[in-house]
Structure formats: structure tokens, C-alpha cells
Design an enzyme around this catalytic site. Structure first.
Site, PDB file in Angstrom:
ATOM      1  N   HIS A 121      34.682  48.684 -16.388  1.00 58.66           N
ATOM      2  CA  HIS A 121      33.877  49.814 -16.402  1.00 58.66           C
ATOM      3  C   HIS A 121      32.496  49.329 -16.660  1.00 58.66           C
ATOM      4  O   HIS A 121      32.247  48.107 -17.020  1.00 58.66           O
ATOM      5  CB  HIS A 121      34.355  50.796 -17.372  1.00 58.66           C
ATOM      6  CG  HIS A 121      34.263  50.607 -19.132  1.00 58.66           C
ATOM      7  ND1 HIS A 121      33.335  50.373 -19.721  1.00 58.66           N
ATOM      8  CD2 HIS A 121      35.228  49.778 -19.526  1.00 58.66           C
ATOM      9  CE1 HIS A 121      33.328  50.056 -20.736  1.00 58.66           C
ATOM     10  NE2 HIS A 121      34.679  49.817 -20.788  1.00 58.66           N
ATOM     11  N   CYS A 158      36.735  47.292 -23.131  1.00 58.47           N
ATOM     12  CA  CYS A 158      37.715  46.704 -22.361  1.00 58.47           C
ATOM     13  C   CYS A 158      37.083  45.538 -21.676  1.00 58.47           C
ATOM     14  O   CYS A 158      36.074  44.664 -22.615  1.00 58.47           O
ATOM     15  CB  CYS A 158      38.543  47.587 -21.576  1.00 58.47           C
ATOM     16  SG  CYS A 158      39.697  48.630 -22.391  1.00 58.47           S
TER      17      CYS A 158
END
Length: 314
Positions: free
Chosen positions: A185, A201
């Protein structure tokens, strides 16, 4: 004689006029005052890196990324691919902090990434079963249990937009039909790219997240590179790129770039050149390798950047 004198007088007058015109032509006009260079988002236009310009997207404005965050290998590039995954796949190297979109011609689009705590535990292979533009974010139960003081205020989630820690785009990693809660992302935290973060992440600059999102189809395979392969392929200097950063709250402005993440291009793809080379801290560093703040000095020419972003937790 009178005609001769009259002609001579005319000639002298003509010569005088030419001399006067010559003198006038020799007078140099003062140069115009230099005009200040146009800036966009506080960045001189000549310093904006192609691919990292200001973006207006779905009603949101993403500022241009200052060049200081894009030094060395810390920017998008098309490079020879030296890994082993099939064309059309993504390979993530969480140690050298790169994501590769592998092409059929032996090259790959290389994106610099940040790796959060959740990302450091990732391994194996996945598929992208969902893609989202300007996604909202909700902390997982593990996040809330592990750090309630950090994630508690966001237990009800943050809607998509500039405040969302998932940034402009998110790719959701699945194994079969099961959501693993791992994400690739965008991020609000420019300083994290090329380093490790305290949460989240696999993060990219928002401009890169949009670029990658536009390239890949649903179902794309994602493979995580091992540490051993990272050292073998990228080299020991590249495989230890960056530092472990403390949490980031962008209400106080972007942190300066992390010099340890800006490995020079000359070392990329050249493990032999990295033999015996390690990062030597100097006066430009703002964090030690363990993320502990050093002297409160910014790298030369880099200032804190004011933004309207909300706290970045992803």
C-alpha cells in the site's frame, strides 16, 4: 568649389550621424532582474523528479515528493531482473527494501519500499485478490492487543482519504480464499521508504502505489524473497539498507530523509563492489541503525515539510 564644400559638409554630417548611432548601439541595456524559479508544493520545478510529481487523484491532492527522499536507489527504475520468479509476478525483497514487477523481457520495474513490523514477518507466496483506491483502514485484533495505546484510538477505523495510513492504493494479499491481512500500500511517511517501520506491511510512495496499481491485474502472484537470496542477489550492503524507524506522526511535518536508505546507484546490481563496504554514520544522520534519534540535525538542504496528513499507522 561651393558644390564641393556643400557635398563635403553633407558627408561630414552623415559621418557624425553614423558615429552617434554607433555609440548608441554600444550602450548595453542592463540584464533583466532574475525571476525566482517556480515552485510546486514548495519544491523548485527543476528539482521535481519525473514520476514523483504532484498528483490530483479522485479529488485528493498528493504533493510532489522532494528529491531528498529519492536519492540513490530510493526511486522507481527499470532494471535488469536477477531473481527467479516468473514474468507477470511481483517479488518483494523486505531486506533490500525493493519490490519488483517482473517483465517478460528480462527486466523489472523496481520500486523502493518500507517494511513495517507485520511486513517483516511475511514469507512465502500470495496472490492479489483485491485492489482498492483510497482504502480505509482498521487495526487488526493483534495490533489492538499488542499496542492498545497506539491503535486504540483507531479501533473503529479510518475512512479512505489523505488520513488513511494505507495511502492512495492498496493491494490485498490472499492465500487461496483467505485474507492474510498483509497489504502492499501507499504511505504518508516519506522518510520510511528504504527503511523499516514500527508498524504496517509493505509500503510505497503514494506515486509508486498508484503506478503499480495501474500496471497489475487481480490474481497477480506475489513472492517474498528470503534473506539468503537477498544477500546473494543484492549484496550485503544493499540487503541491510536503511534503519529501524520509530513511530511517525505526520501532524508535525515529514521527517528528513534517512541517509542510510540512500545507497548510491553504483552499488546496485554489483555485490562484488559491496565487499567490505558498510555505511559510515556522519553528521547528516538523524537516526542510528536501531532507530534511536541522534543529534537533532537535518541533512544539508533538507527541511521539515509541513503536510496535512493525519498520523500514519500503517
Amino acid at each position: 568649389m561651393s558644390r564641393f564644400l556643400f557635398g563635403a559638409r553633407l558627408a561630414m554630417r552623415a559621418m557624425g550621424l553614423c558615429a552617434a548611432l554607433s555609440l548608441t548601439a554600444c550602450v548595453v541595456a542592463p540584464p533583466p532582474e532574475p525571476q525566482p524559479e517556480q515552485t510546486i508544493d514548495g519544491i523548485p520545478v527543476s528539482q521535481i523528479v519525473p514520476g514523483y510529481e504532484r498528483i490530483e487523484d479522485n479529488g485528493y491532492v498528493l504533493p510532489a515528493v522532494p528529491a531528498g527522499y529519492l536519492a540513490g536507489v530510493n526511486r522507481r527504475a527499470v532494471v535488469p531482473y536477477r531473481g527467479t520468479v516468473a514474468p507477470g509476478s511481483i517479488e518483494v525483497d523486505p531486506y533490500a527494501k525493493f519490490l519488483y514487477w517482473v517483465q517478460a523481457d528480462g527486466t523489472a520495474v523496481r520500486y523502493p519500499i518500507a517494511v513495517g513490523r507485520e511486513g517483516r514477518g511475511i514469507s512465502g507466496s500470495f496472490s492479489i485478490a483485491r485492489k482498492a483506491e483510497w482504502p480505509g483502514w482498521t487495526p487488526t485484533a493483534n495490533m489492538l492487543r499488542r499496542e492498545p495505546e497506539v491503535y486504540g484510538p483507531f479501533r473503529n477505523g479510518i475512512p479512505g482519504g489523505l488520513a488513511s495510513p494505507l495511502g492512495a492504493r492498496a493491494l490485498y494479499l490472499y492465500r487461496g480464499s483467505r485474507d492474510t491481512y498483509y497489504r502492499i500500500h501507499g504511505t504518508n511517511d516519506l522518510s520510511s521508504i528504504g527503511s523499516s517501520g514500527s508498524a504496517g506491511c509493505i509500503r510505497l510512495f503514494n506515486q509508486d502505489a498508484i503506478d503499480l496499481y495501474n500496471r497489475i491485474p487481480d490474481g497477480t502472484r506475489v513472492v517474498i524473497r528470503s534473506r539468503e537470496d537477498s544477500v546473494r542477489i543484492e549484496g550485503p550492503l544493499m540487503a541491510t539498507r536503511g534503519v529501524q524507524l520509530p513511530p511517525f506522526y505526520s501532524g508535525e511535518g515529514q521527517r528528513p530523509p534517512v541517509p542510510q536508505a540512500m545507497v548510491p546507484d553504483e552499488y546496485y546490481g554489483n555485490p562484488a563492489a559491496q565487499a567490505g563496504v558498510s555505511y559510515i554514520p556522519d553528521e547528516t544522520d538523524i537516526y542510528g541503525v536501531d532507530g534511536a534519534p541522534l543529534a537533532a540535525a537535518s541533512p544539508t538542504g533538507v527541511e521539515m515539510i509541513s503536510t496535512s496528513y493525519a498520523p500514519a499507522q500503517g
